[in-house]
Write a protein that holds these residues in place. Structure first.
Motif, PDB file in Angstrom:
ATOM      1  N   GLY A  97       0.791  -1.172  -0.137  1.00  0.00           N
ATOM      2  CA  GLY A  97      -0.132   0.147  -0.148  1.00  0.00           C
ATOM      3  C   GLY A  97       0.819   1.426   0.064  1.00  0.00           C
ATOM      4  O   GLY A  97       1.878   1.434   0.664  1.00  0.00           O
ATOM      5  N   SER A  98       0.288   2.264  -0.751  1.00  0.00           N
ATOM      6  CA  SER A  98       1.032   3.595  -0.649  1.00  0.00           C
ATOM      7  C   SER A  98      -0.209   4.302   0.558  1.00  0.00           C
ATOM      8  O   SER A  98       0.722   5.089   1.088  1.00  0.00           O
ATOM      9  CB  SER A  98       0.567   4.344  -1.884  1.00  0.00           C
ATOM     10  N   ALA A  99      -1.203   3.861   0.952  1.00  0.00           N
ATOM     11  CA  ALA A  99      -1.979   4.158   1.854  1.00  0.00           C
ATOM     12  C   ALA A  99      -2.903   2.839   2.374  1.00  0.00           C
ATOM     13  O   ALA A  99      -3.199   1.961   1.580  1.00  0.00           O
ATOM     14  CB  ALA A  99      -2.709   5.346   1.445  1.00  0.00           C
ATOM     15  N   TYR A 100      -3.351   3.240   3.470  1.00  0.00           N
ATOM     16  CA  TYR A 100      -4.091   2.078   4.077  1.00  0.00           C
ATOM     17  C   TYR A 100      -5.369   2.670   4.708  1.00  0.00           C
ATOM     18  O   TYR A 100      -5.329   3.672   5.354  1.00  0.00           O
ATOM     19  CB  TYR A 100      -3.320   1.127   5.127  1.00  0.00           C
ATOM     20  N   VAL A 101      -6.590   1.996   4.428  1.00  0.00           N
ATOM     21  CA  VAL A 101      -7.605   2.539   4.846  1.00  0.00           C
ATOM     22  C   VAL A 101      -8.129   1.265   5.787  1.00  0.00           C
ATOM     23  O   VAL A 101      -8.404  -0.066   5.390  1.00  0.00           O
ATOM     24  CB  VAL A 101      -8.730   2.588   3.795  1.00  0.00           C
ATOM     25  N   ILE A 102      -8.126   1.271   6.975  1.00  0.00           N
ATOM     26  CA  ILE A 102      -8.488   0.364   8.124  1.00  0.00           C
ATOM     27  C   ILE A 102     -10.055   0.506   8.473  1.00  0.00           C
ATOM     28  O   ILE A 102     -10.438   1.687   8.982  1.00  0.00           O
ATOM     29  CB  ILE A 102      -7.576   0.331   9.393  1.00  0.00           C
ATOM     30  N   VAL A 103     -10.896  -0.390   8.037  1.00  0.00           N
ATOM     31  CA  VAL A 103     -12.298  -0.310   8.284  1.00  0.00           C
ATOM     32  C   VAL A 103     -12.975  -0.986   9.476  1.00  0.00           C
ATOM     33  O   VAL A 103     -12.804  -2.270   9.533  1.00  0.00           O
ATOM     34  CB  VAL A 103     -13.087  -0.724   7.144  1.00  0.00           C
ATOM     35  N   TYR A 104     -13.628  -0.526  10.390  1.00  0.00           N
ATOM     36  CA  TYR A 104     -14.287  -1.235  11.132  1.00  0.00           C
ATOM     37  C   TYR A 104     -15.698  -0.859  11.177  1.00  0.00           C
ATOM     38  O   TYR A 104     -16.125  -0.187  10.564  1.00  0.00           O
ATOM     39  CB  TYR A 104     -13.774  -1.030  12.863  1.00  0.00           C
ATOM     40  N   SER A 105     -16.753  -1.510  11.911  1.00  0.00           N
ATOM     41  CA  SER A 105     -18.303  -1.258  11.807  1.00  0.00           C
ATOM     42  C   SER A 105     -18.439  -0.765  13.178  1.00  0.00           C
ATOM     43  O   SER A 105     -18.018  -1.506  14.335  1.00  0.00           O
ATOM     44  CB  SER A 105     -19.044  -2.690  11.639  1.00  0.00           C
TER      45      SER A 105
END
Ligand code: GDP
Length: 195
Positions: A97-105
Motif C-alpha cells: 500500500g501507498s496508503a491504508y484504509v482500516i475499516v471497522y463497523s
C-alpha cells in the motif's frame, strides 16, 4: 486511451503530453463484513468494464480530481481474497500500500479491536516509511446498534497517529470524503518527503 494498470505504473510512461498523474495503491483492511467491498464498489461506481477486466477482481481504479489536481487511486480489496489464489496474501496486502484504509463497523466492537491489531501489524511492516492510514468507522447509519462511539474512534486514531472518518456505505455518506481524504494525505506525504 486506457490508463495504465498497476503493473505498468512504475515503469515507462507514455509519450503523451497529458499532465503528470500520480498513481497510488490504497489497500482496504478490516474484519469480514465491516463494509470494505461496499466502500470499494462505491469508489469504483463509474469504472468501465474493460479496465475492470485488466485490473482483475477486487481491484479498482479511478482518477479523482481533488483541489483541482488529478490523482489516480488503485483501490485493493483483496484482504479476504487469500483463498481465491495465492497471488494475494495478507503479508503482501500489508506491504504494497501507498496508503491504508482500516475499516471497522461502529456496530461491532470486535471489528474495532481488530482495527487496532491491524494498525500494529502495519507499524511492523512499515517501520521507516510513514504511510498514510485512515481509520474508518463504517455503518454509521446503524445508530441503534452502535457499539463504538465517535469519541472512541477519534481517540483511537490519535493513538494510532492516523486520520479518522465515520462513513455509511449504505447511505453513501462520507464515502467520497473518505477517498478525497486519502488523496490529500498522500499528497501531504509526497510533499513532506521530497528528500
Ligand atoms: P466486507 O466483508 O468488509 O467487504 O463487507 P461488505 O461490503 O461485503 O458488507 C457486509 C455487509 O454489510 C453487507 O450486507 C453490506 O450490505 C452491509 N453494509 C456495508 N456497509 C454498510 C453500511 O454502511 N451500513 C449498513 N447498514 N450496512 C452496510
Amino acid at each position: 486511451t486506457p490508463s495504465p494498470g498497476p503493473s505498468s505504473w512504475s515503469s515507462e510512461s507514455s509519450d503523451s503530453d497529458a499532465s503528470w498523474e500520480a498513481f497510488y495503491r490504497v489497500v482496504l483492511l478490516g474484519d469480514p463484513g465491516v463494509g470494505k467491498t461496499s466502500l470499494a464498489s462505491l469508489f469504483a461506481e463509474k469504472q468501465d468494464r474493460d479496465l475492470q477486466e485488466q485490473l482483475g477482481e477486487n481491484v479498482y481504479e479511478r482518477t479523482l480530481t481533488v483541489d483541482g489536481e488529478d490523482t489516480t487511486l488503485v483501490v485493493v480489496d483483496t484482504w479476504e481474497a487469500e483463498n481465491l489464489g495465492d497471488s494475494w496474501s495478507h503479508e503482501l496486502c500489508l506491504q504494497v500500500g501507498s496508503a491504508y484504509v482500516i475499516v471497522y463497523s461502529i456496530a461491532d466492537r470486535g471489528s474495532f479491536e481488530s482495527a487496532s491489531e491491524l494498525r500494529i501489524q502495519l507499524r511492523r511492516t512499515h517501520q521507516a516509511d510513514h504511510v498514510p492510514i485512515i481509520l474508518v468507522g463504517n455503518k454509521a447509519d446503524l445508530a441503534r446498534c452502535r457499539e463504538v462511539s465517535v469519541e472512541e474512534g477519534r481517540a483511537c486514531a490519535v493513538v494510532f497517529d492516523c486520520k479518522f472518518i465515520e462513513t455509511s456505505a449504505a447511505l453513501q455518506h462520507n464515502v467520497a470524503e473518505l477517498f478525497e481524504g486519502v488523496v490529500r494525505q498522500l499528497r501531504l506525504r509526497r510533499r513532506g518527503s521530497s528528500t
